[in-house]
Structure formats: C-alpha cells, structure tokens
Design a protein around this motif. Structure first.
Motif, PDB file in Angstrom:
ATOM      1  N   UNK A 256       0.821  -1.211   0.000  1.00  8.64           N
ATOM      2  CA  UNK A 256       0.000   0.000   0.000  1.00  8.64           C
ATOM      3  C   UNK A 256       0.857   1.264   0.000  1.00  8.64           C
ATOM      4  N   UNK A 257       1.928   1.276   0.802  1.00  2.00           N
ATOM      5  CA  UNK A 257       2.769   2.474   0.899  1.00  2.00           C
ATOM      6  C   UNK A 257       3.415   2.831  -0.431  1.00  2.00           C
ATOM      7  N   UNK A 258       3.741   1.825  -1.232  1.00  2.25           N
ATOM      8  CA  UNK A 258       4.354   2.096  -2.542  1.00  2.25           C
ATOM      9  C   UNK A 258       3.376   2.865  -3.416  1.00  2.25           C
ATOM     10  N   UNK A 259       2.125   2.406  -3.458  1.00  3.33           N
ATOM     11  CA  UNK A 259       1.109   3.091  -4.251  1.00  3.33           C
ATOM     12  C   UNK A 259       0.895   4.523  -3.765  1.00  3.33           C
ATOM     13  N   UNK A 260       0.883   4.706  -2.444  1.00  3.33           N
ATOM     14  CA  UNK A 260       0.652   6.032  -1.887  1.00  3.33           C
ATOM     15  C   UNK A 260       1.799   6.985  -2.213  1.00  3.33           C
ATOM     16  N   UNK A 261       3.041   6.501  -2.072  1.00  5.65           N
ATOM     17  CA  UNK A 261       4.213   7.340  -2.351  1.00  5.65           C
ATOM     18  C   UNK A 261       4.256   7.728  -3.824  1.00  5.65           C
TER      19      UNK A 261
ATOM     20  N   UNK B 261      11.397   3.105 -12.578  1.00  7.56           N
ATOM     21  CA  UNK B 261      12.673   2.901 -11.891  1.00  7.56           C
ATOM     22  C   UNK B 261      12.483   2.257 -10.529  1.00  7.56           C
ATOM     23  N   UNK B 262      11.572   2.811  -9.732  1.00  8.64           N
ATOM     24  CA  UNK B 262      11.309   2.224  -8.413  1.00  8.64           C
ATOM     25  C   UNK B 262      10.686   0.833  -8.535  1.00  8.64           C
ATOM     26  N   UNK B 263       9.891   0.627  -9.598  1.00 15.01           N
ATOM     27  CA  UNK B 263       9.325  -0.706  -9.825  1.00 15.01           C
ATOM     28  C   UNK B 263      10.425  -1.731 -10.100  1.00 15.01           C
ATOM     29  N   UNK B 264      11.433  -1.330 -10.868  1.00  9.66           N
ATOM     30  CA  UNK B 264      12.543  -2.238 -11.161  1.00  9.66           C
ATOM     31  C   UNK B 264      13.316  -2.570  -9.892  1.00  9.66           C
ATOM     32  N   UNK B 265      13.580  -1.565  -9.063  1.00 13.65           N
ATOM     33  CA  UNK B 265      14.285  -1.796  -7.800  1.00 13.65           C
ATOM     34  C   UNK B 265      13.465  -2.708  -6.897  1.00 13.65           C
ATOM     35  N   UNK B 266      12.177  -2.445  -6.843  1.00 13.46           N
ATOM     36  CA  UNK B 266      11.273  -3.229  -6.011  1.00 13.46           C
ATOM     37  C   UNK B 266      11.242  -4.687  -6.468  1.00 13.46           C
ATOM     38  N   UNK B 267      11.156  -4.888  -7.784  1.00 15.24           N
ATOM     39  CA  UNK B 267      11.118  -6.239  -8.343  1.00 15.24           C
ATOM     40  C   UNK B 267      12.411  -6.983  -8.059  1.00 15.24           C
ATOM     41  N   UNK B 268      13.546  -6.291  -8.201  1.00 11.94           N
ATOM     42  CA  UNK B 268      14.836  -6.923  -7.923  1.00 11.94           C
ATOM     43  C   UNK B 268      14.956  -7.321  -6.454  1.00 11.94           C
ATOM     44  N   UNK B 269      14.387  -6.522  -5.566  1.00 18.09           N
ATOM     45  CA  UNK B 269      14.423  -6.851  -4.149  1.00 18.09           C
ATOM     46  C   UNK B 269      13.615  -8.122  -3.871  1.00 18.09           C
ATOM     47  N   UNK B 270      12.440  -8.235  -4.504  1.00 19.64           N
ATOM     48  CA  UNK B 270      11.612  -9.427  -4.327  1.00 19.64           C
ATOM     49  C   UNK B 270      12.316 -10.653  -4.906  1.00 19.64           C
ATOM     50  N   UNK B 271      12.921 -10.494  -6.098  1.00 25.41           N
ATOM     51  CA  UNK B 271      13.643 -11.616  -6.710  1.00 25.41           C
ATOM     52  C   UNK B 271      14.821 -12.053  -5.848  1.00 25.41           C
TER      53      UNK B 271
END
Length: 448
Positions: free
Chosen positions: A162-167, A232-242
C-alpha cells in the motif's frame, strides 16, 4: 452545432473509452457502474467547463476541483484496494496532464508558425475553431498513449504494498501541480518575451511561441521524471523481491540437503543402532528401547505418520521444522495438512507459501506476551477440486489495516498469482487468519 466541436466531443468520448480499457486491466467494475461512471465523467466535466466559462474560476482551483472529482468517481464506482484506486486515478491524471499539455502546445506552436508564415504575419493567434481541432488531435494522441501504457503498467501494479502506491501517487500529484502552475503562468501572461529589437515586449505572437516552447520542454522533463520514478522504483522493487525469492530457494535446498545428510548419517550408523536395539530387546528394557528409537528419529529428522502425513515429504519436513521452532518459543502448534495428489503446484512454490506464512505467524506470536495469543493453527485440504490453505495465529494487532505486506507476503501473493489463486485476510479479536484457494487443475472452475 459547429463541426469542430462535434469532432472534439467524439474524440473526448474515445478518451473515456480508453480510461475504461486501462482500468479493466487492474480494477473491477460492473457493466452498469461502467455506464454510469462514463456518463457522470462526461457530463460533469462538460458542465463544469461550461460553468467555469461563466464564473471564470481561478485556474489552479479549477484544476484541483476537476482532479478531485475524477478521483472521487474512481473511489465510488471501482472495486479494489483504496491505494490501488488512488494510484490508477492519479496515473491517468498525470498521463492526461503531460500528454495533453505537450500535444496542445506543440500543435499550437506548429499551427501558429504555419498560419503566420502563410499570411505574411497577419495571423498571430489561433481562433476557437482551430483550437477545437487542435484539442481533438491532442485527444487522439492521449488515447493512443493510454492504450499503449495499459500493458506496460502490468508489472507496476503486480505485488506492491500500500505504501508504494501512496508514495507514487503523491509524487505524481506533485509533478502535476508543477506543470499546472506553469500552465497558469502561461495563461496569465507571466511568461513573455520581446522581439529581437526589444520594441514589442507584449508581442502576442512571440509570447505565445515562447510559452508553448516552455510548456513543451517542461512536460518532456516532467514525463522523464514521472516515468523514471514509477518504472525505476518498480525495477528496484522487483529486484528486491527476486533477491528474497533467491534466498528462499537457497534455504529450501539447504533444508533438503540437511534432511538428506541426517538420513545418510543415520543409515551409516544403522549397524551399530541395530545391535543396540537388539540388545535392549533381549534384555526387555522397553523404556530404554522407546527412548533410543525416539532419539534415532530425532537425529534422523524422521516424522511419524501421526504428526505429519500431508502426502508430500518436503512439506512434511518443513512443517516439522516450523513446528519445532514454534514449540521452542512456547507457541501452541496445531497442524492438519493434506496435499491432494493431483496438486500441480511445484514443491518449491508450496514451500514458499507455507514457509513465508508460517514464519510471519511465528514472528507474530513471539512478539506477544499474552500466552493465549501464542498459538498457530495450520490446515490444508482439497475442497471441490481446489486446494485450500488456512493459517490462524494470535497477534498483538487489533485491525487488518495494521498488517504490513512485507517481502514474505509479497512472495505469497506472487505465488498465488502464478497459480491463479486467491487470498483472503481477516483479523478479529487479535486473531489473524489468512486463507488461500488454488484450482487443482486447468478444468477447475474460475475461483476468482
């Protein structure tokens, strides 16, 4: 009614259709609500624009009111998480603001130069009819951009907290405000330029060209910032999950290797163990015999059928280890897990589901000081050609809104999405419950 205005109305209806097409990918809405939403969006914006022409509302206030109205319609008619609805609405507002302003300014810039050149400087401004045609072309460009972004945003919406969407929503709203402030400045004559000789400081033709150029440059810069921010933040977020999934995979194979090593050690010492067991049997020392066998099972990580018989040896081993960890922390552990034979979920993915959910449950129970809240109940079974998994645990939290979707739960969401599963969470009386439902084969009904 003039043809140029009819053309604009037709294009604007296409814009509303593109909004539906975009939202259908990520939000749910009934057919009736879709029609009502479209009618309200069209009529309110048209009536609002007409009303604004009468009272001449301040530009910034006008923009804020229209955008607020747009977001309100999303919250009223679409189903889903509030943060996702806000992000969807703000994304469409941002796309409309950037694309619309750039297209109108760029087309106006080109048309102004052409008209001024063809008439030897007699035409220095765009009339209403030409302006409607430019607005129609800008609307077509906006429709094309929204449709092209529909598929590109699939990864952006997938498994975000949720916080990602809000930010992201707040960041894009800030960009929109900056662009609209510049538009307000252009419409109020703040951005002006003199001609080469400096004699006509308020030259309408040059001032319009300068304003349109400034708006084009700003919207291009804002577009790069907004795209870089979201993707950009989506790519960082995805890499963290991977990365987290990679560590989960390592832990999974470590667990299998440890189990195999323990069995190998037990098998290697089997000769000596058999001699000891035979001696205890000969001497009728039943208590010692029972303790000796229990120690062998403990050292070999052997699970009795009464403890875990899920139908999957890997899940049995995982449940055994999690159960030991729970009991070590004085957590009441109750487990009734059965994995149907026709379950098509890979063992690793099953471990991701059970492991992450149980880790969260154990951590939640460790945090509480109330002994009554220190419990974990695990149940899994086949229900109507589906696999049902339910986990309940005590928690210090009192509301479902306090539950944070960390990396562990995001991995669970990702696995559920992979197998067309659905997840439901609830929290009542300091008891958190998460349930997952998966179709067991391709012929299962649509559980969504």
């Amino acid at each position: 009614m003039k043809y140029d205005f009819i053309l604009f109305i037709f294009c604007y209806m296409g814009y509303i259709w593109s909004i539906f097409s975009f939202c259908q990918e990520y939000l749910s809405i009934s057919k009736i609500n879709k029609i009502i939403f479209g009618i309200l969006l069209f009529t309110t914006e048209m009536l609002f624009s007409a009303f604004n022409e009468l009272i001449r509302m301040p530009y910034i206030f006008n923009v804020i009111l229209i955008n607020t109205l747009f977001q309100s319609l999303f919250f009223l008619f679409f189903r889903g998480d509030k943060a996702e609805k806000l992000f969807t609405a703000v994304t469409l507002i941002t796309v409309k603001t950037l694309v619309w302003n750039f297209s109108c300014s760029f087309l106006s810039f080109v048309v102004l130069i052409l008209l001024n050149t063809l008439t030897n400087g007699k035409i220095t401004f765009i009339n209403m009819q030409t302006d409607n045609v430019i607005a129609s072309l800008a609307c077509l460009i906006l429709i094309a951009d929204i449709i092209s972004l529909k598929k590109k945003f699939a990864a952006v919406f997938n498994n975000k907290i949720k916080n990602w969407f809000l930010i992201m929503s707040l960041s894009m709203m800030f960009i929109v405000i900056i662009v609209e402030v510049v538009n307000w400045g252009a419409s109020n004559g703040i951005m002006v330029v003199s001609n080469a000789n400096g004699a006509a400081y308020w030259n309408i033709y040059y001032n319009q060209l300068f304003s349109h150029t400034a708006i084009c440059l700003l919207t291009i810069l804002s577009t790069f910032i907004a795209a870089g921010l979201v993707f950009g933040t989506n790519k960082i977020y995805t890499e963290q999950i991977q990365k987290e999934q990679y560590h989960s995979r390592i832990e999974f194979y470590k667990m299998l290797n440890e189990q195999y090593s323990q069995m190998e050690r037990l098998r290697h010492d089997m000769k000596n163990h058999m001699l000891s067991l035979y001696s205890l049997c000969q001497n009728r020392e039943l208590d010692k015999l029972e303790n000796y066998i229990a120690n062998m099972m403990e050292s070999g990580n052997i699970i009795t059928a009464n403890d875990y018989a899920s139908g999957n040896t890997v899940i049995d081993a995982l449940l055994y280890n999690k159960g030991k960890l729970a009991l070590k922390n004085e957590i009441k552990w109750e487990c009734n897990v059965q994995i149907p034979k026709n379950c098509q979920i890979y063992e690793f993915d099953l471990c991701v589901l059970f492991g992450n959910i149980l880790d969260n449950a154990i951590n939640s129970c460790i945090k509480t000081q109330n002994k009554e809240q220190k419990f974990i109940y695990v149940q899994s079974m086949g229900v109507k050609n589906c696999l049902l998994l339910v986990v309940k645990n005590g928690t210090t939290l009192s509301s479902i809104n306090e539950v944070k979707n960390g990396i562990g739960l995001l991995n669970v969401y990702d696995t559920a999405y992979k197998y067309n599963g659905v997840i439901n969470k609830k929290l009542e009386n300091h008891i958190f419950e998460i349930s997952l439902l998966f179709p067991l084969n391709n012929n299962a009904h649509d559980i969504k």
